[in-house]
Design an enzyme around this catalytic site. Structure first.
Site, PDB file in Angstrom:
ATOM      1  N   ASN A   1      -0.698  -3.491   6.236  1.00  0.00           N
ATOM      2  CA  ASN A   1      -0.166  -4.753   6.745  1.00  0.00           C
ATOM      3  C   ASN A   1       0.744  -4.499   7.945  1.00  0.00           C
ATOM      4  OD1 ASN A   1       0.457  -7.657   6.825  1.00  0.00           O
ATOM      5  ND2 ASN A   1      -0.273  -7.645   4.708  1.00  0.00           N
ATOM      6  N   ARG A   2       1.631  -5.457   8.250  1.00  0.00           N
ATOM      7  CA  ARG A   2       2.320  -5.459   9.543  1.00  0.00           C
ATOM      8  C   ARG A   2       3.772  -5.002   9.449  1.00  0.00           C
ATOM      9  NH1 ARG A   2      -1.477  -9.352   9.215  1.00  0.00           N
ATOM     10  NH2 ARG A   2      -2.848  -9.584  11.016  1.00  0.00           N
TER      11      ARG A   2
ATOM     12  N   HIS B  94      -1.607  -1.907   9.791  1.00  0.00           N
ATOM     13  CA  HIS B  94      -2.448  -0.971   9.035  1.00  0.00           C
ATOM     14  C   HIS B  94      -2.383   0.465   9.542  1.00  0.00           C
ATOM     15  CE1 HIS B  94      -3.788  -4.205   6.668  1.00  0.00           C
ATOM     16  NE2 HIS B  94      -4.858  -4.582   7.339  1.00  0.00           N
TER      17      HIS B  94
ATOM     18  N   HIS C 201      -9.153  -1.770   1.873  1.00  0.00           N
ATOM     19  CA  HIS C 201      -9.504  -2.986   2.616  1.00  0.00           C
ATOM     20  C   HIS C 201     -10.963  -3.385   2.384  1.00  0.00           C
ATOM     21  CE1 HIS C 201      -9.059  -6.021   5.682  1.00  0.00           C
ATOM     22  NE2 HIS C 201      -7.862  -5.561   6.045  1.00  0.00           N
TER      23      HIS C 201
ATOM     24  N   TYR D  31     -14.095  -5.621   1.579  1.00  0.00           N
ATOM     25  CA  TYR D  31     -14.470  -7.027   1.699  1.00  0.00           C
ATOM     26  C   TYR D  31     -15.512  -7.307   0.617  1.00  0.00           C
ATOM     27  CZ  TYR D  31     -12.587  -7.396   6.526  1.00  0.00           C
ATOM     28  OH  TYR D  31     -11.797  -7.408   7.645  1.00  0.00           O
TER      29      TYR D  31
ATOM     30  N   ASP E 128      -4.625 -15.357   5.323  1.00  0.00           N
ATOM     31  CA  ASP E 128      -4.276 -13.971   5.645  1.00  0.00           C
ATOM     32  C   ASP E 128      -2.806 -13.817   5.297  1.00  0.00           C
ATOM     33  OD1 ASP E 128      -4.258 -11.376   6.486  1.00  0.00           O
ATOM     34  OD2 ASP E 128      -4.515 -11.803   8.619  1.00  0.00           O
TER      35      ASP E 128
ATOM     36  N   GLN F  13      -2.565  -9.293  -0.789  1.00  0.00           N
ATOM     37  CA  GLN F  13      -2.923 -10.010   0.429  1.00  0.00           C
ATOM     38  C   GLN F  13      -4.336 -10.548   0.287  1.00  0.00           C
ATOM     39  OE1 GLN F  13      -0.749 -10.039   3.165  1.00  0.00           O
ATOM     40  NE2 GLN F  13      -1.990 -10.803   4.859  1.00  0.00           N
TER      41      GLN F  13
ATOM     42  N   GLU G 207      -5.989  -7.155  -1.046  1.00  0.00           N
ATOM     43  CA  GLU G 207      -5.303  -5.896  -0.759  1.00  0.00           C
ATOM     44  C   GLU G 207      -4.010  -5.833  -1.582  1.00  0.00           C
ATOM     45  OE1 GLU G 207      -5.158  -5.595   3.730  1.00  0.00           O
ATOM     46  OE2 GLU G 207      -6.278  -7.461   3.399  1.00  0.00           O
TER      47      GLU G 207
END
Length: 350
Positions: free
Chosen positions: A84-85, A110, A184, A186, A250, A286, A314
């Site tokens: 993440n950020r 990330h 991560h 999907y 998100d 997340q 996540e």
């Protein structure tokens, strides 16, 4: 013992491997040592027909292509040093300021420009009482992407005989450093029969979420989900209220349970009957709904990945935790061992 085959040659000339773990039920997980990436995950539907639960690609060069890097989707990969950020790519530890690489507008995402998703991990296939395993090792050297400390990481994938994929992470450091490892993947529980995941029914045991600004950096507020499109405390179709969320989901949800292994999410896909239950020891999860997939990427078997082709769950610590004193701690110190495990269990409903 897991099978191994070539997954192609990386751009630097390294031969990359694909390891296939198969359990006693016939389910299978395919994992490459490039990025520790989950490439395929075969699970049965309500009729016993196997289908692939995750988005992925046919070879390592697909993960290194200009189109892939332009989309920057991190499909299936292990994420670090910090998932993440981090706002501005800046943080301070014990009075020492650090600047890590910025790769998402003004922020670090990330792990930075070349995160763990682009590293070739040392891989060892094995077995366990629960099912086949793949053990991955990586040494993230001090200064990599600007992070302090040599971080030694081990990730063990286990495909259990009860159709669960367990991911166990451990790490040690020789200097205090932020750490937030995750995967991560999907998911599309229809196995691609549906081109999007809008009808998947999701439940999140989380009464609050982390409010973010325009750059998806938390403001510090943990807002109740009640009465908002973020309320998945009872099952809702992912697409039912997504139009009320600019850009799509998100966001980080604050899980109700705080210690031990606890539920993070459950998902049901009505057409196939497949279910997914996620458990973790992390404080957050997340939900990302593939908002930037736009049809520019073609995956396994020629499948075009369009908008909302998959969803991510996540398991994680909260975004920007190094700069948020009110959030749970993410600083690992020398002498400590980082340990976290998340499990993705598949089943069916009639």
């Amino acid at each position: 013992m897991p099978a191994s085959a070539s997954f192609g040659t990386a751009l630097d000339g390294t031969e990359v491997q694909l390891f296939t773990l198969t359990n006693k039920q016939g389910a299978a997980a395919a994992i490459t040592n490039y990025g520790g990436t989950l490439v395929g995950l075969l699970m049965p539907d309500r009729h016993g027909k196997l289908g692939d639960m995750v988005l992925g690609f046919d070879g390592v060069r697909d993960y290194q292509s200009p189109a892939f890097h332009a989309a920057n989707p991190y499909i299936g990969a292990l994420i670090g040093r910090y998932g993440n950020r981090i706002a501005g790519g800046k943080f301070t530890i014990a009075g020492q300021a650090y600047q890590v690489s910025v790769n998402n507008g003004p922020n670090s995402l990330h792990g930075g420009q070349v995160g763990y998703d682009q590293k070739i991990w040392d891989a060892t296939p094995g077995t366990s009482p629960d099912g086949p395993t793949l053990t991955l090792h990586y040494l993230s050297k001090a200064g990599e992407e600007g992070y302090p400390g040599n971080l030694r990481i081990t990730v063990v994938y286990t495909l259990t005989d009860t159709n669960a994929l367990r991911i166990a992470y451990t790490a040690t450091t020789d200097h205090a450093t932020p750490i937030n490892l995750t995967n991560h993947a999907y998911f599309n529980l229809s196995a691609g029969v549906s081109p999007d995941i809008m009808q998947h029914e999701l439940t999140l045991p989380a009464n609050r979420y982390t409010v973010v600004d325009a750059d998806l950096i938390p403001t510090g507020e943990l807002r109740p989900v009640q009465g908002t499109p973020f309320d998945f405390t009872t099952p809702h179709a992912i697409g039912g209220r997504i139009a009320q969320v600019p850009g799509g989901y998100d966001h980080n949800w604050v899980l109700n349970a705080e210690t031990g292994q606890h539920p993070a999410a459950t998902v049901y896909e009505p057409a196939s009957g497949r279910t997914l239950a996620v458990t973790t020891d992390q404080p957050g999860v997340q939900l990302y709904t593939g908002n930037f997939l736009d049809g520019s990427l073609t995956g396994k078997g020629g499948t075009v990945y369009g908008l909302h082709a998959g969803f991510c769950l996540e398991t994680q610590h909260f975004p920007d935790s190094p700069n948020q004193p009110g959030f749970p701690n993410t600083i690992l110190k020398p002498g400590e061992t980082y340990r976290t495990t998340s499990t993705y269990t598949f089943g069916v409903r009639g």
